[in-house]
Design a protein around this motif. Sequence first.
Motif, PDB file in Angstrom:
ATOM      1  N   GLU A 182       0.826  -1.211   0.000  1.00 12.96           N
ATOM      2  CA  GLU A 182       0.000   0.000   0.000  1.00 12.96           C
ATOM      3  C   GLU A 182       0.860   1.261   0.000  1.00 12.96           C
ATOM      4  O   GLU A 182       1.876   1.343   0.681  1.00 12.96           O
ATOM      5  N   ARG A 183       0.378   2.250  -0.723  1.00 15.48           N
ATOM      6  CA  ARG A 183       1.039   3.544  -0.703  1.00 15.48           C
ATOM      7  C   ARG A 183       0.769   4.247   0.624  1.00 15.48           C
ATOM      8  O   ARG A 183      -0.204   3.944   1.303  1.00 15.48           O
ATOM      9  N   ILE A 213      -0.003   7.943   1.354  1.00 15.50           N
ATOM     10  CA  ILE A 213      -0.177   9.234   0.688  1.00 15.50           C
ATOM     11  C   ILE A 213       0.430  10.395   1.474  1.00 15.50           C
ATOM     12  O   ILE A 213       0.791  11.405   0.905  1.00 15.50           O
ATOM     13  N   PHE A 214       0.556  10.222   2.796  1.00 11.72           N
ATOM     14  CA  PHE A 214       1.100  11.317   3.606  1.00 11.72           C
ATOM     15  C   PHE A 214       2.613  11.463   3.437  1.00 11.72           C
ATOM     16  O   PHE A 214       3.185  12.478   3.779  1.00 11.72           O
ATOM     17  N   ARG A 229       4.175  10.597   0.396  1.00 13.79           N
ATOM     18  CA  ARG A 229       4.477  10.356  -1.014  1.00 13.79           C
ATOM     19  C   ARG A 229       5.629  11.205  -1.526  1.00 13.79           C
ATOM     20  O   ARG A 229       6.281  10.836  -2.495  1.00 13.79           O
ATOM     21  N   ALA A 276      -8.347   7.350   2.403  1.00 13.02           N
ATOM     22  CA  ALA A 276      -7.428   8.244   3.122  1.00 13.02           C
ATOM     23  C   ALA A 276      -7.135   9.413   2.207  1.00 13.02           C
ATOM     24  O   ALA A 276      -7.113   9.260   0.985  1.00 13.02           O
ATOM     25  N   TYR A 277      -6.955  10.579   2.782  1.00 15.21           N
ATOM     26  CA  TYR A 277      -6.491  11.702   1.972  1.00 15.21           C
ATOM     27  C   TYR A 277      -5.634  12.646   2.781  1.00 15.21           C
ATOM     28  O   TYR A 277      -5.771  12.778   3.989  1.00 15.21           O
ATOM     29  N   ASP A 278      -4.724  13.263   2.060  1.00 16.72           N
ATOM     30  CA  ASP A 278      -3.880  14.314   2.601  1.00 16.72           C
ATOM     31  C   ASP A 278      -4.646  15.604   2.325  1.00 16.72           C
ATOM     32  O   ASP A 278      -4.797  16.024   1.175  1.00 16.72           O
ATOM     33  N   HIS A 314      -6.965  16.106   7.465  1.00 25.14           N
ATOM     34  CA  HIS A 314      -6.622  14.845   6.813  1.00 25.14           C
ATOM     35  C   HIS A 314      -7.601  13.731   7.181  1.00 25.14           C
ATOM     36  O   HIS A 314      -8.338  13.854   8.152  1.00 25.14           O
ATOM     37  N   ALA A 315      -7.556  12.649   6.421  1.00 29.03           N
ATOM     38  CA  ALA A 315      -8.328  11.468   6.789  1.00 29.03           C
ATOM     39  C   ALA A 315      -7.476  10.226   6.607  1.00 29.03           C
ATOM     40  O   ALA A 315      -6.807  10.062   5.585  1.00 29.03           O
ATOM     41  N   LYS A 316      -7.497   9.365   7.620  1.00 30.02           N
ATOM     42  CA  LYS A 316      -6.850   8.053   7.522  1.00 30.02           C
ATOM     43  C   LYS A 316      -7.921   7.007   7.251  1.00 30.02           C
ATOM     44  O   LYS A 316      -7.651   5.972   6.662  1.00 30.02           O
ATOM     45  N   ASN A 336      -8.179   3.603  -7.466  1.00 26.04           N
ATOM     46  CA  ASN A 336      -6.806   4.052  -7.223  1.00 26.04           C
ATOM     47  C   ASN A 336      -6.050   4.359  -8.513  1.00 26.04           C
ATOM     48  O   ASN A 336      -5.166   5.212  -8.538  1.00 26.04           O
ATOM     49  N   PRO A 366      -6.019  11.001  -7.811  1.00 25.90           N
ATOM     50  CA  PRO A 366      -4.723  11.681  -7.677  1.00 25.90           C
ATOM     51  C   PRO A 366      -3.924  11.087  -6.512  1.00 25.90           C
ATOM     52  O   PRO A 366      -4.467  10.330  -5.708  1.00 25.90           O
ATOM     53  N   ASP A 367      -2.644  11.447  -6.427  1.00 23.61           N
ATOM     54  CA  ASP A 367      -1.771  10.747  -5.485  1.00 23.61           C
ATOM     55  C   ASP A 367      -1.927  11.187  -4.030  1.00 23.61           C
ATOM     56  O   ASP A 367      -1.238  10.676  -3.157  1.00 23.61           O
ATOM     57  N   ASP A 368      -2.842  12.119  -3.752  1.00 16.46           N
ATOM     58  CA  ASP A 368      -3.097  12.475  -2.348  1.00 16.46           C
ATOM     59  C   ASP A 368      -4.451  11.969  -1.854  1.00 16.46           C
ATOM     60  O   ASP A 368      -4.970  12.437  -0.825  1.00 16.46           O
ATOM     61  N   LEU A 369      -4.992  11.008  -2.570  1.00 14.52           N
ATOM     62  CA  LEU A 369      -6.298  10.431  -2.239  1.00 14.52           C
ATOM     63  C   LEU A 369      -6.204   8.941  -2.562  1.00 14.52           C
ATOM     64  O   LEU A 369      -5.801   8.575  -3.665  1.00 14.52           O
ATOM     65  N   TYR A 370      -6.569   8.096  -1.599  1.00 13.84           N
ATOM     66  CA  TYR A 370      -6.278   6.664  -1.756  1.00 13.84           C
ATOM     67  C   TYR A 370      -7.408   5.825  -1.182  1.00 13.84           C
ATOM     68  O   TYR A 370      -7.907   6.119  -0.095  1.00 13.84           O
ATOM     69  N   VAL A 371      -7.804   4.809  -1.897  1.00  8.18           N
ATOM     70  CA  VAL A 371      -8.821   3.876  -1.412  1.00  8.18           C
ATOM     71  C   VAL A 371      -8.112   2.689  -0.765  1.00  8.18           C
ATOM     72  O   VAL A 371      -7.366   1.963  -1.425  1.00  8.18           O
ATOM     73  N   HIS A 372      -8.318   2.518   0.536  1.00 12.72           N
ATOM     74  CA  HIS A 372      -7.674   1.398   1.232  1.00 12.72           C
ATOM     75  C   HIS A 372      -8.448   0.113   1.028  1.00 12.72           C
ATOM     76  O   HIS A 372      -7.870  -0.959   0.943  1.00 12.72           O
TER      77      HIS A 372
END
Lengths: 246, 246
Positions: free
Chosen positions: A120-121, A123-124, A126, B9-11, B57-59, B81, B85-91
Amino acid sequence: MPKVKCTIAYDGSHFFGYQIQPDKRTVQGELESALQKIHKKNSIRVHASGRTDTGVHAKGQTIHFESDLKLSSESWTRALNALLPDDLYVHQSEIVPDQFHARFDVVEKEYRYFVLNREERDIFRRKYIYHYPYSLDIEKIERACKYLIGTHDFTTFSSARATVKGDKIRTLFEVSCRSHGEELEFVFRGSGFLYNMVRILVGTLLSVGQGKIEPNDIITLLEAKDRSIAGKTAPAEGLYLWRVGY
Amino acid sequence: MPKVKCTIAYDGSHFFGYQIQPDKRTVQGELESALQKIHKKNSIRVHASGRTDTGVHAKGQTIHFESDLKLSSESWTRALNALLPDDLYVHQSEIVPDQFHARFDVVEKEYRYFVLNREERDIFRRKYIYHYPYSLDIEKIERACKYLIGTHDFTTFSSARATVKGDKIRTLFEVSCRSHGEELEFVFRGSGFLYNMVRILVGTLLSVGQGKIEPNDIITLLEAKDRSIAGKTAPAEGLYLWRVGY
């Protein structure tokens, strides 16, 4: 004129590298613009231990400049931090003898390179660690590191675009790889480094970890003096100029 | 129509908060634009457990949406995914029963807030942790936390700008502060939260730590139901929506 040495840190993400360029946001540009404000519009040239590329970070870059102002070292730190942007920070300033030079007096440099080795990436992080999702044999990487220690011609591990005068012989005092859970921390400590050398070394060591190259192939790679046979150049975001020794 | 629940999750640094707004980069906007690509231009509405503000932020934010596509949960994760974009991620994605709703079914939410309590800034985490350079009495903060646990009217700790319908009574199951070296980690777990509530609570708890308010003053503050007497609203960069429970 008093000479000031500063130890600085920067987040390379939003800089076009260290060296000043017209119309680009650079570390040197920001430093000189802060110094110009302190010196009432007189421009001041800043000298660093060396350049760093776009996206490369610094925890302990060293610079010097000359000034006709007689401030204490603490005042230099405070004055600069008050004017610098929030991704550039002066950790320490020092008044140094006139003959000191941030580039010519370097005795050793230390770079560190961080790898996030999981699927898993994060994102915080990156922009602060290289995400490498493939499984790695750390023990092989550790063995490969040992072949790099010492004095070698590093032509194989320097960018073909390099325009360095003189030879490509450098001495590495330490090359190591430690694993902290999902993170790898590479340490490179040496007398000097060629252009892109650390990133090409990391790219090659990751190939060793993946089993594409054997640890003792490093010997053959060094002897070949051919950039095209080494691994990929690892990306900028994992790389930190960690410390400069004088 | 199949309903899909995703943990994301997002930054928050480069988003104008969660909720979609014209001409602004938002989390919801990016999610809906990725889903539109997957659905060949049909627009898909995304529902979240709640909004988050600019810079927060969200984890473990949770969203749901409906789709006429029959993809497996793993395929949803991968497809999203690949487009986000690279600051938003589906876990994680999950196919859920039709009656599930990301907002209405929330049983508890957990927020965490991180504070860097030392003199020097950390430029690499300037957007991920709140730098608070003043010395703090952690034991006092821990005592104050205990007064917040339970069911209370949190009017004092909600933004005057809040336009929530209904009362401001909420139940907090956990309020704690742990110190890890120079870092403080606040945990807030409750049935629901008012607008800016966590950030005002943290601002107030930091005032307790500095000795400006005594731990048992929390009782009086709660009883007063007056926003103007609580501490400052702590900044967005330290706040993480950590987990949503259903």
